[in-house]
Scaffold this motif. Structure first.
Motif, PDB file in Angstrom:
ATOM      1  N   VAL A  12     -40.732  -5.143 -13.439  1.00 43.91           N
ATOM      2  CA  VAL A  12     -39.732  -4.088 -12.502  1.00 43.91           C
ATOM      3  C   VAL A  12     -40.532  -2.911 -12.182  1.00 43.91           C
ATOM      4  CG1 VAL A  12     -37.578  -2.734 -12.683  1.00 43.91           C
ATOM      5  CG2 VAL A  12     -37.746  -5.188 -13.924  1.00 43.91           C
ATOM      6  N   ALA A  13     -40.749  -2.512 -11.015  1.00 40.74           N
ATOM      7  CA  ALA A  13     -41.585  -1.754 -10.583  1.00 40.74           C
ATOM      8  C   ALA A  13     -40.781  -0.778  -9.287  1.00 40.74           C
ATOM      9  CB  ALA A  13     -42.800  -2.318  -9.672  1.00 40.74           C
ATOM     10  N   SER A  14     -41.936   0.445  -9.028  1.00 37.45           N
ATOM     11  CA  SER A  14     -41.158   1.174  -7.965  1.00 37.45           C
ATOM     12  C   SER A  14     -42.237   2.084  -7.558  1.00 37.45           C
ATOM     13  CB  SER A  14     -40.147   2.274  -8.636  1.00 37.45           C
ATOM     14  OG  SER A  14     -40.586   2.927  -9.437  1.00 37.45           O
ATOM     15  N   GLY A  15     -42.318   2.449  -6.400  1.00 34.09           N
ATOM     16  CA  GLY A  15     -43.491   3.278  -6.285  1.00 34.09           C
ATOM     17  C   GLY A  15     -43.400   4.835  -6.970  1.00 34.09           C
ATOM     18  N   LYS A  16     -42.207   5.021  -7.010  1.00 32.26           N
ATOM     19  CA  LYS A  16     -42.222   6.510  -7.506  1.00 32.26           C
ATOM     20  C   LYS A  16     -41.577   6.492  -8.847  1.00 32.26           C
ATOM     21  CE  LYS A  16     -38.707  10.036  -6.217  1.00 32.26           C
ATOM     22  NZ  LYS A  16     -37.528  10.326  -5.327  1.00 32.26           N
ATOM     23  N   GLY A  17     -41.540   7.699  -9.584  1.00 36.50           N
ATOM     24  CA  GLY A  17     -41.038   7.922 -10.986  1.00 36.50           C
ATOM     25  C   GLY A  17     -39.612   8.249 -10.931  1.00 36.50           C
ATOM     26  N   GLY A  18     -39.116   7.850 -12.077  1.00 41.57           N
ATOM     27  CA  GLY A  18     -37.623   8.385 -12.322  1.00 41.57           C
ATOM     28  C   GLY A  18     -36.439   7.931 -11.336  1.00 41.57           C
ATOM     29  N   PRO A 123     -44.476   4.171 -13.356  1.00 44.33           N
ATOM     30  CA  PRO A 123     -44.226   4.647 -12.155  1.00 44.33           C
ATOM     31  C   PRO A 123     -45.764   4.568 -11.351  1.00 44.33           C
ATOM     32  CG  PRO A 123     -44.166   6.581 -13.391  1.00 44.33           C
ATOM     33  CD  PRO A 123     -44.198   5.291 -14.351  1.00 44.33           C
ATOM     34  N   GLY A 124     -45.733   4.079 -10.120  1.00 39.19           N
ATOM     35  CA  GLY A 124     -46.865   4.134  -9.193  1.00 39.19           C
ATOM     36  C   GLY A 124     -47.650   3.027  -9.262  1.00 39.19           C
ATOM     37  N   THR A 125     -48.937   3.267  -8.920  1.00 38.52           N
ATOM     38  CA  THR A 125     -49.848   1.899  -8.788  1.00 38.52           C
ATOM     39  C   THR A 125     -51.003   2.408  -9.193  1.00 38.52           C
ATOM     40  OG1 THR A 125     -50.513   2.783  -6.771  1.00 38.52           O
ATOM     41  CG2 THR A 125     -48.877   1.508  -6.591  1.00 38.52           C
ATOM     42  N   GLY A 126     -51.166   2.053 -10.569  1.00 40.52           N
ATOM     43  CA  GLY A 126     -52.301   2.371 -11.698  1.00 40.52           C
ATOM     44  C   GLY A 126     -52.751   1.275 -12.348  1.00 40.52           C
ATOM     45  N   ASP A 127     -53.235   1.571 -13.642  1.00 43.84           N
ATOM     46  CA  ASP A 127     -53.980   0.584 -14.592  1.00 43.84           C
ATOM     47  C   ASP A 127     -53.020  -0.386 -15.094  1.00 43.84           C
ATOM     48  OD1 ASP A 127     -56.330   2.063 -14.589  1.00 43.84           O
ATOM     49  OD2 ASP A 127     -56.019   3.584 -15.772  1.00 43.84           O
ATOM     50  N   ALA A 128     -51.905   0.044 -15.177  1.00 40.62           N
ATOM     51  CA  ALA A 128     -51.013  -1.093 -15.766  1.00 40.62           C
ATOM     52  C   ALA A 128     -50.737  -2.038 -14.689  1.00 40.62           C
ATOM     53  CB  ALA A 128     -49.599  -0.341 -16.340  1.00 40.62           C
ATOM     54  N   VAL A 144     -37.333  -1.309  -7.596  1.00 38.19           N
ATOM     55  CA  VAL A 144     -36.129  -0.445  -7.808  1.00 38.19           C
ATOM     56  C   VAL A 144     -36.534   0.887  -6.736  1.00 38.19           C
ATOM     57  CG1 VAL A 144     -34.788   0.997  -9.153  1.00 38.19           C
ATOM     58  CG2 VAL A 144     -35.913  -1.225 -10.208  1.00 38.19           C
ATOM     59  N   SER A 145     -35.400   1.075  -5.976  1.00 38.71           N
ATOM     60  CA  SER A 145     -35.649   2.323  -5.243  1.00 38.71           C
ATOM     61  C   SER A 145     -34.174   2.822  -5.168  1.00 38.71           C
ATOM     62  CB  SER A 145     -35.807   1.710  -3.834  1.00 38.71           C
ATOM     63  OG  SER A 145     -35.839   2.823  -2.953  1.00 38.71           O
ATOM     64  N   THR A 146     -34.297   4.329  -4.971  1.00 42.42           N
ATOM     65  CA  THR A 146     -32.893   5.131  -4.682  1.00 42.42           C
ATOM     66  C   THR A 146     -32.931   5.041  -3.181  1.00 42.42           C
ATOM     67  OG1 THR A 146     -34.054   6.956  -4.781  1.00 42.42           O
ATOM     68  CG2 THR A 146     -32.964   6.352  -6.610  1.00 42.42           C
ATOM     69  N   PRO A 147     -31.804   5.263  -2.464  1.00 40.51           N
ATOM     70  CA  PRO A 147     -31.382   5.040  -1.169  1.00 40.51           C
ATOM     71  C   PRO A 147     -32.025   6.246  -0.426  1.00 40.51           C
ATOM     72  CG  PRO A 147     -29.207   5.073  -2.467  1.00 40.51           C
ATOM     73  CD  PRO A 147     -30.265   5.757  -3.230  1.00 40.51           C
ATOM     74  N   ILE A 150     -36.997   9.108   1.253  1.00 38.36           N
ATOM     75  CA  ILE A 150     -38.358   9.274   0.631  1.00 38.36           C
ATOM     76  C   ILE A 150     -38.888   8.247  -0.536  1.00 38.36           C
ATOM     77  CG2 ILE A 150     -37.431  11.057  -1.186  1.00 38.36           C
ATOM     78  CD1 ILE A 150     -40.895  11.324   0.737  1.00 38.36           C
ATOM     79  N   ALA A 151     -37.945   8.127  -1.392  1.00 40.94           N
ATOM     80  CA  ALA A 151     -37.947   7.235  -2.218  1.00 40.94           C
ATOM     81  C   ALA A 151     -38.162   5.790  -1.883  1.00 40.94           C
ATOM     82  CB  ALA A 151     -36.628   6.815  -3.168  1.00 40.94           C
ATOM     83  N   LEU A 152     -37.622   5.455  -0.513  1.00 44.24           N
ATOM     84  CA  LEU A 152     -37.743   4.351   0.044  1.00 44.24           C
ATOM     85  C   LEU A 152     -39.356   4.131   0.593  1.00 44.24           C
ATOM     86  CD1 LEU A 152     -34.607   3.617   1.953  1.00 44.24           C
ATOM     87  CD2 LEU A 152     -35.562   2.225   0.155  1.00 44.24           C
ATOM     88  N   LEU A 153     -39.899   5.280   0.986  1.00 46.84           N
ATOM     89  CA  LEU A 153     -41.276   5.232   1.502  1.00 46.84           C
ATOM     90  C   LEU A 153     -41.958   5.000   0.231  1.00 46.84           C
ATOM     91  CD1 LEU A 153     -41.909   8.711   3.640  1.00 46.84           C
ATOM     92  CD2 LEU A 153     -42.106   6.289   4.232  1.00 46.84           C
TER      93      LEU A 153
END
Ligand SMILES: Nc1ncnc2c1ncn2[C@@H]1O[C@H](COP(=O)(O)OP(=O)(O)OP(=O)(O)O)[C@@H](O)[C@H]1O
Ligand SMILES: [Mg+2]
Length: 266
Positions: A12-18, A123-128, A144-147, A150-153
């Motif tokens: 379960v991932a997203s580009g952005k935190g929170g 969050p993001g795209t790192g070591d994990a 997962v994204s909020t609508p 910017i979060a979609l980006l």
């Protein structure tokens, strides 16, 4: 490859935190367990583990030989670095330690046979993300994204990252999709609504559902009683269950035919 006895591993991932990854991961895992699956929940967020609080677990796992026994709660097995060390210790770890800790939580934990393991990603795209892409065969990632745009980006970035590591994206979930006033029932679309669905279509990714923005979701998470378990009749629980059912169908469909690339790098 680690975790050979787990049929499907879903990140379960997203580009952005929170944006609500951990909340989605926990409630989705509980919902899948309620559907009768054997479910594991792995907290891959080494710097900011959420599972101890969200599951209401504070004890240390037992050790048998050189293997740890995952904690059990709400019908699932769970492991988090937060069960083992206090948050401040994990905060100062560097990349290789993060990867080592994550590998241990997969390889040296007595998970047993599981139908599905849900992995709550940082969050993001790192070591994990890289560790997961390289060390296990992921059934895929759920983004997962909020609508908001910017979060979609950022969600797009998350999707691209998985595409680069050749992990299939199973679908997109829109979280904090709309707010229903608890007094009058009026529906407000605070962050806009439907952005994730439109975006999913554009990217050619399945839309797995939308979760409303609700005070009860937050308070249940903070209390360590996932809302799918503590208020199974609520609208919120139903929304998570819908996502779980779609995910289950998707995973079964995947097992049903051998087509489609099962891609692993490393
Ligand atoms: N649908 C929702 N309604 C209300 N509150 C929510 C909802 N989803 C998440 N929250 C709350 O938002 C906050 C952030 O959620 P969460 O920790 O799940 O996000 P995250 O994406 O995992 O964050 P991080 O990137 O830091 O790991 C938490 O307080 C959580 O309870
Ligand atoms: Mg989180």
């Amino acid at each position: 490859m680690l975790l050979p006895n787990v049929k499907n591993i879903v990140a379960v991932a997203s580009g952005k935190g929170g944006v609500g990854k951990s909340t989605v991961a926990v409630n989705l895992a509980v919902a899948l367990a309620q559907l009768g699956l054997r479910v594991g929940l792995l907290d891959a967020d080494i710097y900011g583990p959420s599972l101890p609080r969200m599951l209401g677990l504070a004890r240390k796992p037992d050790v048998r030989g050189d293997r740890m026994i995952p904690l059990e709660a709400w019908g699932l097995k769970a492991m988090s670095i937060g069960f083992l060390v206090d948050e401040d210790t994990a905060m100062i770890w560097r990349g290789p330690m993060v990867m080592g800790a994550l590998e241990q939580m997969m390889g040296q934990v007595e998970w047993g046979e599981l139908d599905v393991m849900i992995v709550d990603m940082p969050p993001g795209t790192g070591d994990a993300q890289l560790t997961m892409a390289q060390r296990v065969t992921l059934a895929g990632a759920l983004v997962v994204s909020t609508p908001q745009d910017i979060a979609l980006l950022d969600a797009r970035r998350g999707v691209k990252m998985f595409e680069r590591t050749r992990v299939p994206v199973l679908g997109l979930v829109e979280n904090m999709s709309f707010f229903c006033c608890p007094n009058c029932g009026h529906r407000s679309e605070i962050f806009g609504h439907g952005g994730a669905r439109t975006e999913a279509e554009k990217l050619g990714i399945e839309f797995l559902g939308e979760i409303p923005l609700l005070l009860e979701i937050r308070s249940a998470a903070d209390a360590g009683t996932p809302i799918v378990a503590s208020a199974p009749q609520s609208d919120a629980a139903r929304a998570y269950r819908d996502v779980a059912a779609r995910l289950q169908a998707k995973l079964e469909g995947k097992q049903g035919h051998s087509g489609g690339p099962r891609i692993v790098i490393s």
